[in-house]
Design a protein around this motif. Structure first.
Motif, PDB file in Angstrom:
ATOM      1  N   ILE A 211       0.847  -1.190   0.000  1.00 18.49           N
ATOM      2  CA  ILE A 211       0.000   0.000   0.000  1.00 18.49           C
ATOM      3  C   ILE A 211       0.883   1.241   0.000  1.00 18.49           C
ATOM      4  O   ILE A 211       1.712   1.421   0.888  1.00 18.49           O
ATOM      5  CB  ILE A 211      -0.923   0.016   1.234  1.00 18.49           C
ATOM      6  N   GLU A 212       0.703   2.074  -0.990  1.00 17.18           N
ATOM      7  CA  GLU A 212       1.517   3.286  -1.095  1.00 17.18           C
ATOM      8  C   GLU A 212       1.318   4.172   0.134  1.00 17.18           C
ATOM      9  O   GLU A 212       0.198   4.507   0.514  1.00 17.18           O
ATOM     10  CB  GLU A 212       1.153   4.067  -2.364  1.00 17.18           C
ATOM     11  N   ASN A 213       2.429   4.524   0.773  1.00 15.42           N
ATOM     12  CA  ASN A 213       2.416   5.408   1.951  1.00 15.42           C
ATOM     13  C   ASN A 213       1.565   4.815   3.086  1.00 15.42           C
ATOM     14  O   ASN A 213       1.014   5.543   3.909  1.00 15.42           O
ATOM     15  CB  ASN A 213       1.900   6.802   1.593  1.00 15.42           C
ATOM     16  N   GLY A 214       1.472   3.493   3.142  1.00 20.08           N
ATOM     17  CA  GLY A 214       0.661   2.857   4.174  1.00 20.08           C
ATOM     18  C   GLY A 214       1.286   2.931   5.549  1.00 20.08           C
ATOM     19  O   GLY A 214       2.504   3.099   5.704  1.00 20.08           O
ATOM     20  N   THR A 215       0.458   2.795   6.569  1.00 18.26           N
ATOM     21  CA  THR A 215       0.959   2.833   7.943  1.00 18.26           C
ATOM     22  C   THR A 215      -0.042   2.169   8.882  1.00 18.26           C
ATOM     23  O   THR A 215      -0.909   1.413   8.438  1.00 18.26           O
ATOM     24  CB  THR A 215       1.294   4.276   8.360  1.00 18.26           C
TER      25      THR A 215
ATOM     26  N   ALA B 163      -2.695  10.602   9.169  1.00 18.02           N
ATOM     27  CA  ALA B 163      -2.664  10.384  10.617  1.00 18.02           C
ATOM     28  C   ALA B 163      -1.640   9.312  10.977  1.00 18.02           C
ATOM     29  O   ALA B 163      -0.916   9.430  11.979  1.00 18.02           O
ATOM     30  CB  ALA B 163      -4.051   9.987  11.116  1.00 18.02           C
ATOM     31  N   GLY B 164      -1.570   8.262  10.173  1.00 22.63           N
ATOM     32  CA  GLY B 164      -0.589   7.214  10.428  1.00 22.63           C
ATOM     33  C   GLY B 164       0.832   7.700  10.274  1.00 22.63           C
ATOM     34  O   GLY B 164       1.723   7.325  11.052  1.00 22.63           O
ATOM     35  N   VAL B 165       1.070   8.551   9.283  1.00 15.58           N
ATOM     36  CA  VAL B 165       2.404   9.128   9.098  1.00 15.58           C
ATOM     37  C   VAL B 165       2.765   9.998  10.301  1.00 15.58           C
ATOM     38  O   VAL B 165       3.903   9.977  10.792  1.00 15.58           O
ATOM     39  CB  VAL B 165       2.472   9.943   7.793  1.00 15.58           C
ATOM     40  N   ILE B 166       1.798  10.742  10.801  1.00  9.17           N
ATOM     41  CA  ILE B 166       2.041  11.605  11.964  1.00  9.17           C
ATOM     42  C   ILE B 166       2.397  10.769  13.196  1.00  9.17           C
ATOM     43  O   ILE B 166       3.257  11.155  13.999  1.00  9.17           O
ATOM     44  CB  ILE B 166       0.821  12.505  12.237  1.00  9.17           C
ATOM     45  N   VAL B 167       1.754   9.616  13.355  1.00  8.41           N
ATOM     46  CA  VAL B 167       2.137   8.709  14.446  1.00  8.41           C
ATOM     47  C   VAL B 167       3.612   8.349  14.323  1.00  8.41           C
ATOM     48  O   VAL B 167       4.373   8.413  15.294  1.00  8.41           O
ATOM     49  CB  VAL B 167       1.272   7.437  14.444  1.00  8.41           C
TER      50      VAL B 167
END
Length: 407
Positions: free
Chosen positions: A4-8, A143-147
């Motif tokens: 998944i592109e840019n997944g988190t 939001a996942g990237v911010i985590v």
């Protein structure tokens, strides 16, 4: 398996994330939350350092004695390690404050801390910061990237990804993020890592998969031969993919485990490549060993050698340092059976055949070692087993970063 592109961590169904600056650090984001909208089975692996931080003791107690969790709260800036009874009280207060904010029990909250050892948590800032971060919760990718950004210490970049697999004709997603740059050494997980999945799987098999995968991924990473007091990897599964529950080690279990391995290996390599002051990812492959143990021990010994790491930094094909590190590993082998080659995007070159130097070109060797990702391949010709370890070069900047760490 689909990447998944840019997944988190927010990629699986039902997982939300947020992070913000609440004042633990001077400026950067320092408090993060990962929330499952339903009960999630929770398992973990933890540092083997005798000196364990308060959150490690708490999380270990939770995953061993309770069936599920709902929230993971992570602060950066203060490790809450070597803080005595006050640190334990603060950690429980941290969990209780999160629980009250989410209307769950404190035993449904997992806590992780990272940062300076010996300082007490600034509980006033954490308690007032929890509602602030909760208001920011979202299940979108940002939001996942911010985590991932909020849990960083000396990391130079956030580390995260997500993958999709198919189980029982359902799309199952695994998302993850981690932090780690210094105090990284193979002795459990050597970092903070968080993996979320919407897979429906028994806690026993979830635990088995994580512990087995850890051995060949995070346990094979080293930056500086220092195992932290706070090392933790947590895996939460909320079952919202609605696949039939995996309760046996069948094809579905193997599919899940393969995806989990991919996620952990990706993050392990990301940590090694982002080692403090590092300019290169170093991969050591040991082939032809007589046991997995022999292969792992030798791979780790070479990967953690300061002389090997400095030679790689200097693009110096000083292969004698690798054989030296193999020789003091404690494993028996015949040095005159050893072949050794180096490889990168710039080519492959055999340096050693049967323990002796080949007539290799030093300029070609230097060019190969100048890549940002360098691999050394060692064949012991002693059996059929193999292992891989990951590390990085050792640079002047590593000393600068750690000499100034508390300032």
């Amino acid at each position: 398996m689909k990447i998944i592109e840019n997944g988190t961590v927010t990629s699986p169904i039902g997982f939300f994330g947020a992070g913000a600056h609440v004042g633990i650090k001077k400026e950067k984001k320092d408090l993060a939350l990962i929330y499952s909208q339903v009960d999630a089975k929770a398992v973990g692996t933890f540092t083997q350092n005798i000196v364990k931080a308060a959150p490690v003791l708490w999380d270990k107690m939770i995953v061993e004695n309770y069936d599920h969790a709902r929230v993971v709260a992570i602060n950066s800036g203060v490790a809450n390690a070597c803080t005595g009874d006050e640190g334990l009280i603060c950690n429980e207060q941290f969990a209780k404050s999160v629980a009250d904010c989410f209307n769950v029990e404190k035993e449904e909250v997992l806590i992780c801390s990272t940062g300076v050892i010996g300082k007490q948590l600034p509980m006033d800032k954490i308690i007032t910061g929890i509602p602030k971060v909760k208001q920011l919760l979202s299940d979108n990718q940002e939001a996942g990237v911010i985590v991932a950004q909020s849990i960083m210490t000396t990391d130079t970049m956030p580390k995260h990804l997500a993958v999709e697999i198919e189980i029982d004709n359902k799309i199952v997603t695994l998302g993850a993020c981690c932090k780690g740059s210094g105090m990284i050494h193979p002795n459990m997980a050597t970092m903070l890592g968080f993996i979320t999945t919407d897979c429906n799987i028994s806690k026993a098999l979830l635990n088995k998969a994580l512990k087995e995968v850890i051995q060949d991924t995070f346990n094979m990473v080293s930056v500086d031969r220092d195992t932290s007091t706070n090392d933790t990897v947590l895996l939460l599964a909320n079952g919202l993919a609605d696949n039939k529950e995996i309760v046996d080690e069948n094809e579905d279990y193997n599919t899940f485990k393969e995806a989990l391995y991919y996620v952990n290996e990706y993050l392990a390599k990301a940590i090694a490549g982002d080692g403090e002051g590092a300019t290169k990812l170093l991969e050591i492959q040991v082939l032809g060993a007589n046991s997995i143990k022999q292969a792992k021990v030798i791979a780790k010994s070479v990967c953690t050698s300061p002389l090997v790491k400095t030679a790689v930094y200097g693009n110096d094909a000083n292969w004698g340092r690798l054989l030296c590190a193999m020789g003091y590993s404690g494993e028996e082998f015949n040095p005159y059976d050893v072949d050794l080659s180096i490889e990168s995007e710039f080519g492959c070159l055999q340096l050693v055949t049967k323990g002796m130097a080949t007539d290799y070109d030093e300029q070609i060797a230097t060019k190969i070692l100048s890549s940002s990702e360098v691999k050394a391949i060692i064949n012991l010709h002693n059996g059929e087993c193999k292992a891989t370890a990951w590390g990085c070069d050792l640079t002047y900047d590593y000393i600068k970063i750690n000499a100034d760490y508390r300032s």
